[in-house]
Design a protein around this motif. Structure first.
Motif, short mmCIF file in Angstrom:
data_model
loop_
_atom_site.label_atom_id
_atom_site.label_comp_id
_atom_site.label_asym_id
_atom_site.label_seq_id
_atom_site.Cartn_x
_atom_site.Cartn_y
_atom_site.Cartn_z
N ALA A 5 42.98 28.24 36.90
CA ALA A 5 42.87 27.05 36.05
C ALA A 5 42.62 27.46 34.61
O ALA A 5 41.92 28.45 34.34
CB ALA A 5 41.74 26.16 36.54
N LEU A 19 44.83 20.24 31.32
CA LEU A 19 44.49 21.39 32.15
C LEU A 19 45.72 21.86 32.90
O LEU A 19 46.57 21.04 33.29
CB LEU A 19 43.39 21.02 33.15
CG LEU A 19 42.10 20.45 32.56
CD1 LEU A 19 41.08 20.23 33.68
CD2 LEU A 19 41.53 21.32 31.47
N CYS A 21 47.02 24.65 36.11
CA CYS A 21 46.61 25.47 37.24
C CYS A 21 47.85 26.23 37.69
O CYS A 21 48.77 25.64 38.26
CB CYS A 21 46.08 24.58 38.36
SG CYS A 21 45.67 25.48 39.88
N TRP A 35 42.64 18.13 41.82
CA TRP A 35 41.61 18.54 40.87
C TRP A 35 40.28 17.94 41.31
O TRP A 35 40.21 16.77 41.66
CB TRP A 35 41.94 18.04 39.46
CG TRP A 35 43.10 18.72 38.82
CD1 TRP A 35 44.39 18.30 38.79
CD2 TRP A 35 43.08 19.96 38.10
NE1 TRP A 35 45.17 19.19 38.09
CE2 TRP A 35 44.39 20.22 37.66
CE3 TRP A 35 42.07 20.88 37.76
CZ2 TRP A 35 44.72 21.35 36.91
CZ3 TRP A 35 42.40 22.00 37.02
CH2 TRP A 35 43.71 22.23 36.61
N ARG A 37 35.91 18.22 40.14
CA ARG A 37 35.04 18.64 39.04
C ARG A 37 33.59 18.68 39.48
O ARG A 37 33.21 18.01 40.45
CB ARG A 37 35.20 17.71 37.84
CG ARG A 37 34.69 16.28 38.06
CD ARG A 37 35.04 15.41 36.86
NE ARG A 37 34.57 14.04 37.04
CZ ARG A 37 34.87 13.04 36.22
NH1 ARG A 37 35.67 13.25 35.15
NH2 ARG A 37 34.39 11.84 36.43
N ILE A 69 47.83 13.30 36.92
CA ILE A 69 48.09 14.56 37.61
C ILE A 69 49.60 14.70 37.78
O ILE A 69 50.30 13.72 38.05
CB ILE A 69 47.36 14.62 38.97
CG1 ILE A 69 47.48 16.00 39.59
CG2 ILE A 69 47.85 13.54 39.91
CD1 ILE A 69 46.60 16.19 40.83
N TYR A 79 49.18 20.25 36.74
CA TYR A 79 48.61 19.81 35.47
C TYR A 79 47.64 18.66 35.68
O TYR A 79 47.74 17.90 36.65
CB TYR A 79 49.71 19.35 34.52
CG TYR A 79 50.72 20.39 34.15
CD1 TYR A 79 51.99 20.38 34.72
CD2 TYR A 79 50.41 21.40 33.23
CE1 TYR A 79 52.94 21.34 34.37
CE2 TYR A 79 51.36 22.36 32.88
CZ TYR A 79 52.61 22.32 33.46
OH TYR A 79 53.53 23.27 33.11
N LEU A 80 46.75 18.51 34.73
CA LEU A 80 45.92 17.31 34.64
C LEU A 80 45.85 16.94 33.16
O LEU A 80 45.19 17.62 32.37
CB LEU A 80 44.52 17.53 35.19
CG LEU A 80 43.65 16.27 35.23
CD1 LEU A 80 44.20 15.27 36.24
CD2 LEU A 80 42.19 16.61 35.57
N TYR A 93 36.12 21.99 35.91
CA TYR A 93 37.24 21.42 36.66
C TYR A 93 37.89 22.50 37.50
O TYR A 93 38.22 23.58 36.99
CB TYR A 93 38.25 20.79 35.71
CG TYR A 93 37.78 19.46 35.17
CD1 TYR A 93 36.74 19.39 34.25
CD2 TYR A 93 38.35 18.27 35.60
CE1 TYR A 93 36.28 18.17 33.78
CE2 TYR A 93 37.91 17.04 35.12
CZ TYR A 93 36.87 17.00 34.22
OH TYR A 93 36.42 15.79 33.75
N TYR A 94 38.09 22.19 38.77
CA TYR A 94 38.67 23.12 39.73
C TYR A 94 39.98 22.55 40.27
O TYR A 94 40.05 21.37 40.62
CB TYR A 94 37.74 23.34 40.91
CG TYR A 94 36.40 23.96 40.55
CD1 TYR A 94 35.32 23.15 40.20
CD2 TYR A 94 36.23 25.34 40.57
CE1 TYR A 94 34.10 23.71 39.88
CE2 TYR A 94 35.02 25.90 40.24
CZ TYR A 94 33.96 25.09 39.89
OH TYR A 94 32.75 25.64 39.57
N CYS A 95 40.99 23.41 40.37
CA CYS A 95 42.20 23.00 41.07
C CYS A 95 42.13 23.54 42.50
O CYS A 95 41.44 24.52 42.78
CB CYS A 95 43.45 23.51 40.36
SG CYS A 95 43.53 25.28 40.07
N TRP A 119 41.16 27.55 46.17
CA TRP A 119 40.49 26.99 45.00
C TRP A 119 40.63 27.94 43.81
O TRP A 119 40.54 29.16 43.97
CB TRP A 119 39.00 26.78 45.29
CG TRP A 119 38.75 25.71 46.31
CD1 TRP A 119 38.80 25.83 47.66
CD2 TRP A 119 38.44 24.34 46.03
NE1 TRP A 119 38.53 24.62 48.26
CE2 TRP A 119 38.30 23.67 47.28
CE3 TRP A 119 38.25 23.60 44.88
CZ2 TRP A 119 38.00 22.32 47.39
CZ3 TRP A 119 37.92 22.26 44.99
CH2 TRP A 119 37.81 21.63 46.23
#
Length: 129
Positions: A5, A19, A21, A35, A37, A69, A79-80, A93-95, A119
């Motif tokens: 990410a 964002l 990923c 995504w 968070r 998204i 993407y975000l 923020y985690y994908c 992750w």
């Protein structure tokens, strides 16, 4: 699959960020992606998810109309797009990705951390007021 990410940073309220990923090791074209968070001192929470085909997307209520998204399966990137950011959006923020191919889930499953097998390391978004 390894997920990386990026795109976080320090912004002011009402600003935008995108964002990304990037996936490596295998294609993510048939995977459900999401995504999540995690704000300081809080549990990791669902933000948005997209079906393997890209035809369905889901959002938590607080980001609906502000976040989008999307996925580029050819580039293996998720993407975000985050618009109208608020201080309460501040978080890491985690994908995430599942490992199944072309699987259809109930909407509730998209929201569930246990659905996802891979992750990313997280990217920090800080929104100042």
């Amino acid at each position: 699959v390894q997920l990386q990410a990026s795109g976080g940073g320090l912004v002011q309220a009402r600003d935008s960020l995108r964002l990304s990923c990037a996936a490596s090791g295998d294609t993510i074209s048939g995977n459900v992606m999401a995504w999540f968070r995690q704000a300081p001192g809080k549990e990791r929470e669902f933000v948005a998810a997209i079906s393997w085909s890209g035809s369905m997307s889901y959002y938590r209520d607080s980001v609906k109309g502000r976040f989008t998204i999307s996925r580029d399966s050819a580039k293996n990137i998720l993407y975000l797009q985050m618009n109208s950011l608020r201080p309460e959006d501040t978080a890491v923020y985690y994908c995430a990705s599942d490992r199944s191919r072309r699987r259809t889930y109930t909407e509730a499953s998209y929201w569930t951390k246990g659905t996802y097998d891979y992750w990313g390391q997280g990217t920090l978004v800080t929104v100042s007021s």
